[in-house]
Design a protein around this motif. Structure first.
Motif, PDB file in Angstrom:
ATOM      1  N   MET A   1     -12.661  22.321  -3.758  1.00 18.75           N
ATOM      2  CA  MET A   1     -11.575  23.275  -2.899  1.00 18.75           C
ATOM      3  C   MET A   1     -12.018  24.433  -2.162  1.00 18.75           C
ATOM      4  O   MET A   1     -12.925  25.212  -2.413  1.00 18.75           O
ATOM      5  N   LYS A   2     -11.491  24.477  -0.864  1.00 18.97           N
ATOM      6  CA  LYS A   2     -11.879  25.530   0.132  1.00 18.97           C
ATOM      7  C   LYS A   2     -10.687  26.614   0.211  1.00 18.97           C
ATOM      8  O   LYS A   2      -9.679  26.587  -0.325  1.00 18.97           O
ATOM      9  N   SER A   3     -11.323  27.641   0.757  1.00 14.37           N
ATOM     10  CA  SER A   3      -9.936  28.699   1.208  1.00 14.37           C
ATOM     11  C   SER A   3      -9.243  28.102   2.525  1.00 14.37           C
ATOM     12  O   SER A   3     -10.125  27.779   3.505  1.00 14.37           O
ATOM     13  N   TYR A   4      -8.154  28.238   2.339  1.00 10.94           N
ATOM     14  CA  TYR A   4      -7.144  27.756   3.547  1.00 10.94           C
ATOM     15  C   TYR A   4      -5.806  28.468   3.739  1.00 10.94           C
ATOM     16  O   TYR A   4      -5.337  29.119   2.634  1.00 10.94           O
ATOM     17  N   ALA A  36      -2.069  27.187   9.487  1.00 11.56           N
ATOM     18  CA  ALA A  36      -1.960  26.512   8.417  1.00 11.56           C
ATOM     19  C   ALA A  36      -2.284  25.034   8.217  1.00 11.56           C
ATOM     20  O   ALA A  36      -2.234  24.413   9.296  1.00 11.56           O
ATOM     21  N   GLU A  37      -3.054  24.639   7.130  1.00  7.85           N
ATOM     22  CA  GLU A  37      -3.461  23.292   6.928  1.00  7.85           C
ATOM     23  C   GLU A  37      -2.666  22.679   5.861  1.00  7.85           C
ATOM     24  O   GLU A  37      -2.651  21.351   6.108  1.00  7.85           O
ATOM     25  N   GLY A 149      -7.263  21.494  -3.271  1.00 12.55           N
ATOM     26  CA  GLY A 149      -7.124  21.931  -4.702  1.00 12.55           C
ATOM     27  C   GLY A 149      -6.139  20.688  -5.419  1.00 12.55           C
ATOM     28  O   GLY A 149      -5.914  19.869  -4.638  1.00 12.55           O
ATOM     29  N   ASN A 150      -6.043  21.061  -6.801  1.00 14.32           N
ATOM     30  CA  ASN A 150      -5.035  20.127  -7.544  1.00 14.32           C
ATOM     31  C   ASN A 150      -3.672  20.375  -7.259  1.00 14.32           C
ATOM     32  O   ASN A 150      -3.165  21.648  -7.757  1.00 14.32           O
ATOM     33  N   LEU A 151      -2.694  19.711  -6.487  1.00 16.87           N
ATOM     34  CA  LEU A 151      -1.431  20.040  -6.255  1.00 16.87           C
ATOM     35  C   LEU A 151      -0.305  19.216  -7.139  1.00 16.87           C
ATOM     36  O   LEU A 151      -0.300  18.052  -7.238  1.00 16.87           O
ATOM     37  N   GLY A 152       0.336  20.283  -7.668  1.00 14.80           N
ATOM     38  CA  GLY A 152       1.466  19.948  -8.677  1.00 14.80           C
ATOM     39  C   GLY A 152       2.818  19.951  -7.864  1.00 14.80           C
ATOM     40  O   GLY A 152       3.065  20.933  -7.319  1.00 14.80           O
ATOM     41  N   ILE A 246       3.518  32.680   5.034  1.00 17.98           N
ATOM     42  CA  ILE A 246       2.193  32.001   5.256  1.00 17.98           C
ATOM     43  C   ILE A 246       1.014  33.107   4.388  1.00 17.98           C
ATOM     44  O   ILE A 246       1.011  34.168   4.659  1.00 17.98           O
ATOM     45  N   ALA A 247       0.038  32.257   3.795  1.00 17.46           N
ATOM     46  CA  ALA A 247      -1.000  33.212   2.801  1.00 17.46           C
ATOM     47  C   ALA A 247      -2.130  32.396   2.712  1.00 17.46           C
ATOM     48  O   ALA A 247      -2.081  31.079   2.844  1.00 17.46           O
ATOM     49  N   ALA A 248      -3.087  32.823   2.345  1.00 13.81           N
ATOM     50  CA  ALA A 248      -4.330  32.160   2.155  1.00 13.81           C
ATOM     51  C   ALA A 248      -4.332  31.704   0.796  1.00 13.81           C
ATOM     52  O   ALA A 248      -4.054  32.518  -0.161  1.00 13.81           O
ATOM     53  N   ILE A 249      -4.718  30.389   0.523  1.00 15.84           N
ATOM     54  CA  ILE A 249      -5.107  29.971  -0.988  1.00 15.84           C
ATOM     55  C   ILE A 249      -6.566  30.101  -1.046  1.00 15.84           C
ATOM     56  O   ILE A 249      -7.420  29.331  -0.519  1.00 15.84           O
ATOM     57  N   GLU A 250      -6.908  30.898  -1.938  1.00 15.78           N
ATOM     58  CA  GLU A 250      -8.364  31.264  -2.193  1.00 15.78           C
ATOM     59  C   GLU A 250      -8.883  30.727  -3.544  1.00 15.78           C
ATOM     60  O   GLU A 250      -8.518  31.319  -4.606  1.00 15.78           O
ATOM     61  N   PRO A 251      -9.882  29.872  -3.508  1.00 12.74           N
ATOM     62  CA  PRO A 251     -10.230  29.368  -4.674  1.00 12.74           C
ATOM     63  C   PRO A 251     -11.145  30.573  -5.688  1.00 12.74           C
ATOM     64  O   PRO A 251     -11.081  30.574  -6.976  1.00 12.74           O
TER      65      PRO A 251
END
Length: 270
Positions: A1-4, A36-37, A149-152, A246-251
């Motif tokens: 998982m990366k930051s995106y 956004a990715e 990441g793991n997406l639920g 919009i926001a960053a998803i940070e592992p």
């Protein structure tokens, strides 16, 4: 998982398939231009009108919605969630279906909403989703993405059933989707606190695209599409107008919270 960067889009969908898809495309373009990715669309993104009208046009809505999601994913090279659209199942009913599509236009995961909104609200409005929708029979999936990441998956009314999200976290979910068309009456009191609760108790990011405003004479939604971090902090809120949160998803943030608050490891009743 990366930051995106992830986007939770906010729409005012109407009983007009073509207009809704134009609005959705404009918002997707807006989100992608901001980096956004992962882009998520709300429940009923392609059609929000009277139940019987939805049934009449369900086949066309289903085909157009799926084609649209795959086209947008390929065109913009993103992963996209279509948060809910009707898919006919025979016997005069549909599944309320969420579809996750990858950058190559391939279907990654599909979920048929299991909890149906049959409620008489104090404001005088009555909702009976089960009159036209058949409840799904399977627990929602978790899609394992090496990059995102793991997406639920889940849809709207599901957010009131914490056992569903505990299942997703037990399956390894790190990001929870809650695409919604939350009523204006319940949204003002329950929407944000429920999203924060699901994030906190499962130490997951929550991405919740939403409907907002008036869609037809009897339907008004709350808005406030948002992204919540695993500590429960609201990272972005789209307010009450069409747009994008919009926001960053940070592992690293996910790991930090799970290290500092290891509640998932402390469960006694599994």
């Amino acid at each position: 998982m990366k930051s995106y960067l992830a986007a939770a889009l906010q729409m005012t969908s109407l009983p007009d398939l073509k207009k809704n898809l134009v609005q959705a495309e404009e918002l997707i373009d807006l989100a992608v231009r901001q980096g956004a990715e992962l882009v998520t669309l709300p429940e009923n993104f392609s059609f929000l009108g009277e139940e019987q009208e939805k049934l009449v046009h369900a086949e066309a809505i289903a085909q157009a919605s799926e084609k649209f999601l795959k086209t947008m994913a390929q065109r913009f090279q993103i992963t996209i969630l279509g948060g809910g659209f009707p898919v006919p199942v025979g016997n005069g009913k549909v599944y309320n279906t969420a579809l996750l599509v990858g950058p190559n236009g391939e279907e990654l995961a599909r979920y048929e909403k299991v909890h149906l909104f049959d409620v008489n609200l104090p404001d005088g409005n009555t909702y009976e989703e089960s009159s036209t929708v058949l409840a799904g029979m399977r627990m929602p999936p978790v899609y394992p993405s090496k990059e995102l990441g793991n997406l639920g998956l889940s849809v709207c009314y599901d957010v009131r059933f914490p056992e569903l999200y505990r299942h997703l976290s037990q399956m390894g979910a790190e990001v929870l989707f809650v695409p919604a068309a939350f009523t204006a009456y319940t949204g003002k009191d329950h929407w944000q606190v429920l999203l924060q609760a699901r994030a906190i108790e499962n130490t997951c990011y929550v991405i919740a695209p939403a409907q907002t405003g008036r869609h037809y004479s009897m339907r008004q939604t709350h808005g406030h599409a948002m992204i919540v971090d695993p500590w429960g902090a609201v990272l972005a809120d789209a307010g009450d107008q069409p747009g994008a949160a919009i926001a960053a998803i940070e592992p690293s943030r996910l790991e930090q919270v799970r290290r500092q608050m290891p509640s998932l490891q402390h469960r006694v009743f599994v």
